[in-house]
Structures are given as C-alpha cells and as structure tokens.
Design a protein around this motif. Sequence first.
Motif, PDB file in Angstrom:
ATOM      1  N   LEU A 167       0.823  -1.211   0.000  1.00 28.71           N
ATOM      2  CA  LEU A 167       0.000   0.000   0.000  1.00 28.71           C
ATOM      3  C   LEU A 167       0.859   1.264   0.000  1.00 28.71           C
ATOM      4  O   LEU A 167       0.382   2.341   0.331  1.00 28.71           O
ATOM      5  N   SER A 168       2.126   1.122  -0.384  1.00 20.99           N
ATOM      6  CA  SER A 168       3.053   2.251  -0.280  1.00 20.99           C
ATOM      7  C   SER A 168       2.709   3.396  -1.223  1.00 20.99           C
ATOM      8  O   SER A 168       3.125   4.532  -1.006  1.00 20.99           O
ATOM      9  N   LEU A 169       1.935   3.124  -2.277  1.00 21.44           N
ATOM     10  CA  LEU A 169       1.589   4.182  -3.229  1.00 21.44           C
ATOM     11  C   LEU A 169       0.430   5.052  -2.742  1.00 21.44           C
ATOM     12  O   LEU A 169      -0.007   5.951  -3.466  1.00 21.44           O
ATOM     13  N   VAL A 170      -0.037   4.791  -1.520  1.00 19.80           N
ATOM     14  CA  VAL A 170      -1.188   5.541  -1.035  1.00 19.80           C
ATOM     15  C   VAL A 170      -0.871   7.024  -0.883  1.00 19.80           C
ATOM     16  O   VAL A 170      -1.748   7.890  -1.067  1.00 19.80           O
ATOM     17  N   LEU A 171       0.400   7.371  -0.567  1.00 24.57           N
ATOM     18  CA  LEU A 171       0.772   8.779  -0.425  1.00 24.57           C
ATOM     19  C   LEU A 171       0.665   9.510  -1.760  1.00 24.57           C
ATOM     20  O   LEU A 171       0.274  10.680  -1.812  1.00 24.57           O
ATOM     21  N   ILE A 172       1.004   8.812  -2.839  1.00 19.44           N
ATOM     22  CA  ILE A 172       0.878   9.426  -4.163  1.00 19.44           C
ATOM     23  C   ILE A 172      -0.595   9.607  -4.513  1.00 19.44           C
ATOM     24  O   ILE A 172      -0.997  10.639  -5.064  1.00 19.44           O
ATOM     25  N   SER A 193      -9.687  -0.126  -4.921  1.00 21.69           N
ATOM     26  CA  SER A 193     -10.741   0.621  -4.243  1.00 21.69           C
ATOM     27  C   SER A 193     -10.165   1.471  -3.114  1.00 21.69           C
ATOM     28  O   SER A 193     -10.619   2.589  -2.864  1.00 21.69           O
ATOM     29  N   PHE A 194      -9.160   0.942  -2.436  1.00 16.92           N
ATOM     30  CA  PHE A 194      -8.524   1.688  -1.351  1.00 16.92           C
ATOM     31  C   PHE A 194      -7.885   2.970  -1.883  1.00 16.92           C
ATOM     32  O   PHE A 194      -8.037   4.048  -1.305  1.00 16.92           O
ATOM     33  N   TYR A 195      -7.172   2.868  -2.995  1.00 13.35           N
ATOM     34  CA  TYR A 195      -6.549   4.052  -3.591  1.00 13.35           C
ATOM     35  C   TYR A 195      -7.604   5.049  -4.063  1.00 13.35           C
ATOM     36  O   TYR A 195      -7.439   6.262  -3.908  1.00 13.35           O
ATOM     37  N   ILE A 196      -8.681   4.543  -4.650  1.00 13.98           N
ATOM     38  CA  ILE A 196      -9.733   5.422  -5.151  1.00 13.98           C
ATOM     39  C   ILE A 196     -10.393   6.178  -3.999  1.00 13.98           C
ATOM     40  O   ILE A 196     -10.618   7.397  -4.083  1.00 13.98           O
ATOM     41  N   CYS A 197     -10.702   5.471  -2.918  1.00 11.06           N
ATOM     42  CA  CYS A 197     -11.345   6.113  -1.767  1.00 11.06           C
ATOM     43  C   CYS A 197     -10.420   7.140  -1.123  1.00 11.06           C
ATOM     44  O   CYS A 197     -10.861   8.221  -0.722  1.00 11.06           O
ATOM     45  N   THR A 198      -9.125   6.802  -1.031  1.00  8.99           N
ATOM     46  CA  THR A 198      -8.159   7.746  -0.466  1.00  8.99           C
ATOM     47  C   THR A 198      -8.055   8.994  -1.332  1.00  8.99           C
ATOM     48  O   THR A 198      -8.023  10.126  -0.821  1.00  8.99           O
ATOM     49  N   ALA A 199      -7.979   8.798  -2.654  1.00 11.74           N
ATOM     50  CA  ALA A 199      -7.908   9.941  -3.564  1.00 11.74           C
ATOM     51  C   ALA A 199      -9.179  10.779  -3.501  1.00 11.74           C
ATOM     52  O   ALA A 199      -9.126  12.016  -3.583  1.00 11.74           O
ATOM     53  N   LEU A 200     -10.337  10.127  -3.303  1.00 17.47           N
ATOM     54  CA  LEU A 200     -11.598  10.855  -3.233  1.00 17.47           C
ATOM     55  C   LEU A 200     -11.652  11.742  -1.992  1.00 17.47           C
ATOM     56  O   LEU A 200     -12.039  12.920  -2.076  1.00 17.47           O
ATOM     57  N   SER A 201     -11.271  11.194  -0.837  1.00 17.81           N
ATOM     58  CA  SER A 201     -11.266  12.011   0.373  1.00 17.81           C
ATOM     59  C   SER A 201     -10.239  13.128   0.272  1.00 17.81           C
ATOM     60  O   SER A 201     -10.473  14.254   0.745  1.00 17.81           O
ATOM     61  N   SER A 202      -9.091  12.854  -0.370  1.00 19.94           N
ATOM     62  CA  SER A 202      -8.081  13.901  -0.543  1.00 19.94           C
ATOM     63  C   SER A 202      -8.541  14.970  -1.524  1.00 19.94           C
ATOM     64  O   SER A 202      -8.206  16.144  -1.361  1.00 19.94           O
ATOM     65  N   LEU A 203      -9.309  14.557  -2.526  1.00 16.76           N
ATOM     66  CA  LEU A 203      -9.880  15.540  -3.450  1.00 16.76           C
ATOM     67  C   LEU A 203     -10.761  16.523  -2.694  1.00 16.76           C
ATOM     68  O   LEU A 203     -10.699  17.736  -2.916  1.00 16.76           O
ATOM     69  N   GLY A 204     -11.586  15.992  -1.783  1.00 17.27           N
ATOM     70  CA  GLY A 204     -12.414  16.873  -0.968  1.00 17.27           C
ATOM     71  C   GLY A 204     -11.591  17.784  -0.080  1.00 17.27           C
ATOM     72  O   GLY A 204     -11.915  18.960   0.096  1.00 17.27           O
ATOM     73  N   MET A 205     -10.493  17.259   0.487  1.00 15.34           N
ATOM     74  CA  MET A 205      -9.635  18.089   1.342  1.00 15.34           C
ATOM     75  C   MET A 205      -8.979  19.211   0.558  1.00 15.34           C
ATOM     76  O   MET A 205      -8.947  20.358   1.010  1.00 15.34           O
ATOM     77  N   ALA A 232       2.210  22.681  -2.512  1.00 13.61           N
ATOM     78  CA  ALA A 232       2.291  21.947  -1.252  1.00 13.61           C
ATOM     79  C   ALA A 232       2.099  20.452  -1.476  1.00 13.61           C
ATOM     80  O   ALA A 232       2.823  19.624  -0.902  1.00 13.61           O
ATOM     81  N   ALA A 233       1.125  20.080  -2.299  1.00 10.40           N
ATOM     82  CA  ALA A 233       0.844  18.667  -2.534  1.00 10.40           C
ATOM     83  C   ALA A 233       1.995  17.977  -3.261  1.00 10.40           C
ATOM     84  O   ALA A 233       2.368  16.840  -2.927  1.00 10.40           O
ATOM     85  N   VAL A 234       2.573  18.653  -4.248  1.00  8.20           N
ATOM     86  CA  VAL A 234       3.711  18.062  -4.967  1.00  8.20           C
ATOM     87  C   VAL A 234       4.901  17.903  -4.029  1.00  8.20           C
ATOM     88  O   VAL A 234       5.620  16.884  -4.065  1.00  8.20           O
ATOM     89  N   GLY A 235       5.130  18.907  -3.174  1.00  6.13           N
ATOM     90  CA  GLY A 235       6.224  18.801  -2.213  1.00  6.13           C
ATOM     91  C   GLY A 235       6.042  17.642  -1.259  1.00  6.13           C
ATOM     92  O   GLY A 235       7.011  16.942  -0.922  1.00  6.13           O
ATOM     93  N   GLU A 236       4.806  17.416  -0.818  1.00  3.70           N
ATOM     94  CA  GLU A 236       4.524  16.299   0.087  1.00  3.70           C
ATOM     95  C   GLU A 236       4.809  14.954  -0.578  1.00  3.70           C
ATOM     96  O   GLU A 236       5.195  13.990   0.105  1.00  3.70           O
ATOM     97  N   MET A 237       4.619  14.874  -1.900  1.00  2.00           N
ATOM     98  CA  MET A 237       4.863  13.616  -2.598  1.00  2.00           C
ATOM     99  C   MET A 237       6.335  13.425  -2.941  1.00  2.00           C
ATOM    100  O   MET A 237       6.856  12.315  -2.855  1.00  2.00           O
ATOM    101  N   VAL A 238       7.028  14.496  -3.318  1.00  2.00           N
ATOM    102  CA  VAL A 238       8.368  14.377  -3.892  1.00  2.00           C
ATOM    103  C   VAL A 238       9.468  14.399  -2.836  1.00  2.00           C
ATOM    104  O   VAL A 238      10.365  13.539  -2.837  1.00  2.00           O
ATOM    105  N   LEU A 239       9.440  15.357  -1.931  1.00  7.86           N
ATOM    106  CA  LEU A 239      10.585  15.558  -1.043  1.00  7.86           C
ATOM    107  C   LEU A 239      10.833  14.416  -0.054  1.00  7.86           C
ATOM    108  O   LEU A 239      11.994  14.183   0.319  1.00  7.86           O
TER     109      LEU A 239
END
Length: 496
Positions: free
Chosen positions: A84-89, A137-149, A418-425
């Motif tokens: 599940l390591s790709l969840v941050l992306i 489904s886990f990635y989709i749900c995570t991306a959906l909640s992050s989209l709302g955030m 901010a979001a790109v920095g959280e993924m890349v750095l």
Amino acid sequence: MKDSPKEDDFAKKEVSKNLLGEDSTAKQDATTDDSKRRALSDFPRYLWSVALGAGFFGMGLTLAILGLALPTLAVNLNLTIDDLSLVLIARGGGYIVGSFIAGILESKFDFHILAAIFLLVMGIGVVLTPVILNVASFYICTALSSLGMGGYETVANVLCLYLWGKKSEPVLQFLHFWFCFGSAMTPFLSKSFLNQVVHNASHSVNSSATASMASSPNITYIENTTVPLVSVPYFIIAGFLTLVIISLLLLKCFASLDSTKSQDENTIEQEGTRYRYGILILIFWLFFFMSGFQVTMFTFLYKFGITESPGLAYSRDVSADLNAMFFITVVVGQFLAIFWSQKFSPAKILTADFIGVGIGSVLLLLYPLYFEAAPILFWITIGLIGFSGTSIYACIFLWTNQYITINGSAAAVFIFGAAVGEMVLPIPVGFLIEEHVLSFLYFCSGYTFTLILIFLLTVKFAQTKGQRLSQNNPDEEDKLKAEECLADQKIPETVI
C-alpha cells in the motif's frame, strides 16, 4: 434700516455654527448607527468562521487517520504496508485535483456552496475507505477524500479572505489551528479501534519496509456485525463532517454574505500579469519546500527515533512520545499565532518563524556533536522546529495577499505546490534512511535552508512593485472613514 456689514457677518457665522453643530451631531449619530450596524453585520461572519473552523478540524482528522489506520487496513486486505506504499501518491494526487477543481469552479459557483460540496466528497471517501475490498478501491477512496480536502482548503482559505478582508489575519490562523488540533486529536479518537501491530526494531509504520504483524490475519469486526472495527473512527469523522455540511447550508440560507469577487478581479488587472505570475511561481516553490519539509519531518521522525546509533535508539514508546511532543508544539504554536496576528504583521511573524526554523535546522546538523552529552537538546530542537514552522502556511497566504489578490486560482497554485512537495521531497529520505539514517537530518536542513532562500527572493521581487493600495480592497470601516472625510470637505460649501 439696513444692517451693517459686521452684523451681517456675525449673523452668517451664527448660522454656520448652528448648521455645523447640527451636522456634527447628525454625523455622530450616524457614526454610532454605523458602528452598531458593523457589529451586527460581523456576527454572521463569526458564524461562518466557526463553521469553516469546524471543517478544518474535520479535515485534520481525515488527514491524520490514514497513517494510524494503515497497518490495520493492510491486515484487513491481507496485504503488507509495502503493498500500500503508493497511497501517499494517491492522496497527494487527489489533493492536487481537488484544489484545481476548486480554482476552476470559484468563478462559476458560490463559494459557500462549494465548501459544503467538497466536505461531502471528503465524507464519502472517509465512509468508504475502511470497508473497501481491494487495493484499487482503497486508492480510489483515499484519492476521493483527498480531493475533498484539497478543494475545501482552497475554498475555505479564499472565502476567509473574502469575508474579512484586511481583518482576516487572526481568523485564518484560527482556521489552521483547528486543522492542527484535529490532527493531534486523531490518535486519541482511533487508538481503541486499531489492531495491535509489532514492528522489527529497524522498521516503522512510515518506512517502506515490510512490517511483521502480530495480529490475526482475520478482520476484526464490530460485535454482531460484518463491519470492520477500524470503521468506527472513520464513521465518527464522517458524521462530524455531515454536521458541518448541514451547518454551512443553514448559514447559506439564513446568514448569507456577499463577497467581493468582482472587485478583486479588477485589482488583478491592476497588478500586471508579469508581476502576478512571478509572485505565484515563487510562492509555489515556497509551499513546495515548506510542506515537503514538514511531511518529511513527521513521516520519518519515528523511524529516526527507533534506529540504532547514529540514530536515537529509542524504544517505540519513547519515539512515539517524541512524535507526540512535535505535534503538541505545532498545536501550541498555531494557537498562539491567532493572538500574535492581531499585534504583528505577517511579515514580522514570518521573519520570527524562519529564524526559529533556521536555528532548529542548524542544531539538526550539529546533532552528532551534542547528542551523547546533551540528548535533551534534540528534543528542544524538534520542539523549536514544530513551534516555529506551524504558522508559516497561513502567514504566507496573508503576506502574499498584501501584494496580489488571492482568488481561487491563486490558492490552487499554492496548494498544488504543497501537494507536490509532500509527494516528492520525502522520497530521497525514504530511499536513504535505512542505510544512512543521518540523511534524515541533512535533507530536512537542506529543505529548510532552501525555503528561507526562496522566501528572501520572494520578498525582494515583491518589493519591486510594492504592496497593493488599501483602496483596492477596502473593508466597511475604511469606506465609512472615506465617507466621513468627504462629508467634512462638503460641509463648508453648503454653509457658504
């Protein structure tokens, strides 16, 4: 008999005094009425600010629950954390998409309604996450909640500026305080519903290594149901978000406020395309390094704590206490920023923040020299970085608004950075920390020094044109003062 010129002048002066006295009294009465009117008109703004703060609190809960529940969710899916390591992306990508959608829709939809819509999207993702059945489904749900955030953060920040104008400094700090407070409260909300997880001494929840799980591979359910136990904190968060959505809709119906979008669009034209885009690009990189540095810090601090020398070689409990201390200083710093913003300008607060973070980063580099003799100094260093860095986000928003107009599109650029920095750095630290644990300190310090350098360049560039004129975005008090000045100039003309 004809009146003498002296008597005639005397009569005119008496009339003028009477007229001026009556007008002055009328102006005083009008000023008193306007003061009462402003006090009444501010009350709905306070209601909206409280509702927006509640949304930020829910967003903090949503953001923090993922890291805590990830081991349990991995067990429920019969997977490891590596799987599940790709969840941050997925989370960062959803954040970016949500922010850009908000930037596009801000000129077409009412901001008050948009805030409720993005909270609804966030809530749907939160409800579905713990009951998913596969990784996709886990990635989709995570991306959906992050989209709302991402969408809600963009809308709420800009809406705060629209509602309060030049008075928005403490209000914006207030909103971000509730975000930090929500993140800090999440462990207390969720720990009773998570599976017990055991890690090897050289591994942590946040690392990319495989964790060995002591709990049964079977899913733990709520008694007499087929709902996973880990769903309880998710459902509580979703229920809270539902209450916030209802509050926003009620306020829209009974306490609706006009914004200054059209007026702000006019000021954008006055700023100049080249100057505006230049500042936006620099602020993008500011948010890139600021958020990337903060995520790197709290993601790998626990790993650094449990790693043997040259790491801290702490137990899991002590390392967890170190993480807790970091978040406590973040909450305290954000809380105090609410009051500091009423006495100091964003530039002064940012200067103090960067000095504190800079000193902390220097102490990180000196860690090998003092840890054996004074280990408490490392705790002080982490606390100083958390305390100083917490208010940078909101202060950059406020400081930038003095030079260019912050609309939905501009806020989307900031949150995208901010979001790109959280993924890349965090990526290079994740690759190196297993074999070179001190890379955690070196990269964090490098990110901080780069952040300070970019801020100095941004200040230099912004000063080439200077701050926006106050009349570009006046509040009600400024308008009232302007009307009084005009009235003072017109009174002698009417008397004569």
